[in-house]
Design a protein around this motif. Sequence first.
Motif, mmCIF file in Angstrom:
data_model
loop_
_atom_site.group_PDB
_atom_site.id
_atom_site.type_symbol
_atom_site.label_atom_id
_atom_site.label_comp_id
_atom_site.label_asym_id
_atom_site.label_seq_id
_atom_site.Cartn_x
_atom_site.Cartn_y
_atom_site.Cartn_z
ATOM 1 N N MET A 167 -23.595 -67.408 -71.211
ATOM 2 C CA MET A 167 -23.364 -66.953 -69.798
ATOM 3 C C MET A 167 -21.937 -67.048 -69.370
ATOM 4 N N ASN B 282 -24.632 -63.381 -61.705
ATOM 5 C CA ASN B 282 -23.909 -64.817 -61.498
ATOM 6 C C ASN B 282 -22.593 -64.568 -60.876
ATOM 7 N N ASP B 283 -22.170 -65.261 -59.962
ATOM 8 C CA ASP B 283 -20.838 -64.851 -59.541
ATOM 9 C C ASP B 283 -19.530 -65.591 -60.179
ATOM 10 N N ALA C 117 -13.816 -75.339 -67.535
ATOM 11 C CA ALA C 117 -14.394 -75.800 -66.360
ATOM 12 C C ALA C 117 -15.607 -74.933 -65.919
ATOM 13 N N LEU C 118 -15.798 -73.649 -66.393
ATOM 14 C CA LEU C 118 -16.808 -72.931 -66.137
ATOM 15 C C LEU C 118 -18.153 -73.384 -66.792
ATOM 16 N N VAL D 73 -18.641 -76.621 -67.136
ATOM 17 C CA VAL D 73 -18.799 -77.700 -66.437
ATOM 18 C C VAL D 73 -19.627 -77.373 -65.230
ATOM 19 N N ALA D 74 -19.313 -76.344 -64.536
ATOM 20 C CA ALA D 74 -19.884 -76.102 -63.342
ATOM 21 C C ALA D 74 -21.041 -75.488 -63.711
ATOM 22 N N LEU D 75 -21.262 -74.700 -64.551
ATOM 23 C CA LEU D 75 -22.643 -74.078 -64.795
ATOM 24 C C LEU D 75 -23.674 -75.237 -65.313
ATOM 25 N N MET E 204 -23.488 -78.273 -64.233
ATOM 26 C CA MET E 204 -23.921 -79.129 -63.305
ATOM 27 C C MET E 204 -24.732 -78.354 -62.192
ATOM 28 N N ASN E 205 -24.445 -76.933 -62.057
ATOM 29 C CA ASN E 205 -25.486 -76.094 -61.225
ATOM 30 C C ASN E 205 -26.995 -76.346 -61.757
ATOM 31 N N LYS E 206 -27.125 -76.009 -62.931
ATOM 32 C CA LYS E 206 -28.332 -76.234 -63.771
ATOM 33 C C LYS E 206 -29.232 -77.411 -63.454
ATOM 34 N N ARG F 25 -28.531 -79.608 -61.182
ATOM 35 C CA ARG F 25 -28.867 -79.746 -59.820
ATOM 36 C C ARG F 25 -29.961 -79.114 -59.542
ATOM 37 N N SER F 26 -30.353 -77.967 -60.076
ATOM 38 C CA SER F 26 -31.304 -76.986 -59.924
ATOM 39 C C SER F 26 -32.701 -77.594 -60.545
ATOM 40 N N GLN G 257 -33.832 -80.412 -58.151
ATOM 41 C CA GLN G 257 -34.452 -80.110 -56.980
ATOM 42 C C GLN G 257 -36.019 -79.933 -57.444
ATOM 43 N N TYR H 25 -21.644 -77.593 -53.111
ATOM 44 C CA TYR H 25 -20.870 -78.775 -53.415
ATOM 45 C C TYR H 25 -19.467 -78.872 -54.128
ATOM 46 N N ILE I 162 -16.677 -79.999 -56.854
ATOM 47 C CA ILE I 162 -16.435 -80.590 -58.144
ATOM 48 C C ILE I 162 -14.996 -80.892 -57.994
ATOM 49 N N VAL J 97 -12.355 -81.622 -62.578
ATOM 50 C CA VAL J 97 -12.327 -80.868 -63.713
ATOM 51 C C VAL J 97 -11.086 -79.966 -63.746
ATOM 52 N N ASP J 98 -10.375 -80.055 -64.790
ATOM 53 C CA ASP J 98 -9.106 -79.294 -64.725
ATOM 54 C C ASP J 98 -9.220 -77.915 -65.063
ATOM 55 N N MET K 252 -12.197 -72.341 -57.626
ATOM 56 C CA MET K 252 -13.024 -71.152 -58.162
ATOM 57 C C MET K 252 -14.526 -71.860 -57.717
ATOM 58 N N ARG L 233 -21.494 -69.692 -58.933
ATOM 59 C CA ARG L 233 -22.762 -69.692 -58.454
ATOM 60 C C ARG L 233 -23.622 -69.167 -59.714
ATOM 61 N N SER L 234 -24.746 -70.058 -59.875
ATOM 62 C CA SER L 234 -25.749 -69.926 -60.831
ATOM 63 C C SER L 234 -26.667 -70.805 -60.675
ATOM 64 N N ASP L 235 -28.062 -70.348 -60.916
ATOM 65 C CA ASP L 235 -29.156 -71.366 -60.748
ATOM 66 C C ASP L 235 -29.559 -71.508 -59.183
ATOM 67 N N GLN M 297 -27.473 -72.389 -57.579
ATOM 68 C CA GLN M 297 -26.477 -73.652 -56.879
ATOM 69 C C GLN M 297 -24.964 -72.878 -56.791
ATOM 70 N N LEU N 183 -14.924 -75.717 -57.194
ATOM 71 C CA LEU N 183 -14.086 -76.288 -58.060
ATOM 72 C C LEU N 183 -12.561 -76.103 -57.477
#
Lengths: 129, 150
Positions: A80, A92-93, A112-113, A115-117, A119-121, A123-124, A127, B31, B33, B36-37, B45, B48-50, B52, B56
């Motif tokens: 992804m 996905n945005d 970084a992306l 990590v964010a993906l 963390m999003n996963k 969190r979901s 929930q 939320y 973050i 993260v560098d 940045m 959006r995925s899942d 959520q 950043l």
Amino acid sequence: MTVFDRVKELANKQSISIVELEEKLGFGRNSLYSWKKKTPNGDRLTKVADFFGVSTDYLLGRTNDKTALSPKEIEDIGQMADRMISGLDSENDINFYGEPMSDEDTASLKTALLVALEMNKKRSKKQKD
Amino acid sequence: MFLDIKKEVNYLIESCGSTELESLVKETGAYIINDVDLPKSTLGMTVRSDGQTAILVNTSVKGPKKDFIVAHELGHNVLHHGQSATFFRRFSAGLQIPQIEAEANEFALYLLLRCSEIDTKYSFNVFDFVRSYELPDSMARFIKYEKELK
């Protein structure tokens, strides 16, 4: 807690029996019961982890973090991220504009992306739990 | 599409019942973050995925400017849900900023205006305001609510 105990617990939550699980995964009858005593091989462990959406570490009892990603989820997130960075993923945005980025920048952005993906996963998953 | 940005900001603050940036982010379901560098050229940045939304912020950004970046990303979250282009890169050629970036800037600055209690005893203009967030003067053109600064 043995690997079998964890599997049993996860199966109970989804109201399926061990036998049904073996059938769904194409495992031989009673093969999962052998996990009470011996550690399963990686391939089978991965299949079970993917089925329940947990990490192999969770099955092995190395972590209690149920939201840790399964092998397939990790692979999916990697793909992804690649698609998002190349701008092919519209579901996905994320997108770029402005200065073109150097390869180094793109690499650090991808980290970084990821990590964010992840963390999003997580969190979901939390929930839904 | 015409967006009433001021109305969106007011609505968000009203439904949240607070002007605290962190609460406002939470109110939208997103939320932050913090650790993260990001590459230097990317200040913020939104991913959006899942179902959520992660915001950043570049770890090198501190102080008031960080608030601006969070507010900007929040603007994307509120105004452009489902649209792409959610990177806030270094302010570069002023005229080249796409429409949605301009809208997010306008959202951010109005939100910060609402959040901050400006002491009206002193003369305080739009340039002072953008400078207080360590932003270039050119950002002042996104402030369309100068009356609020009186």
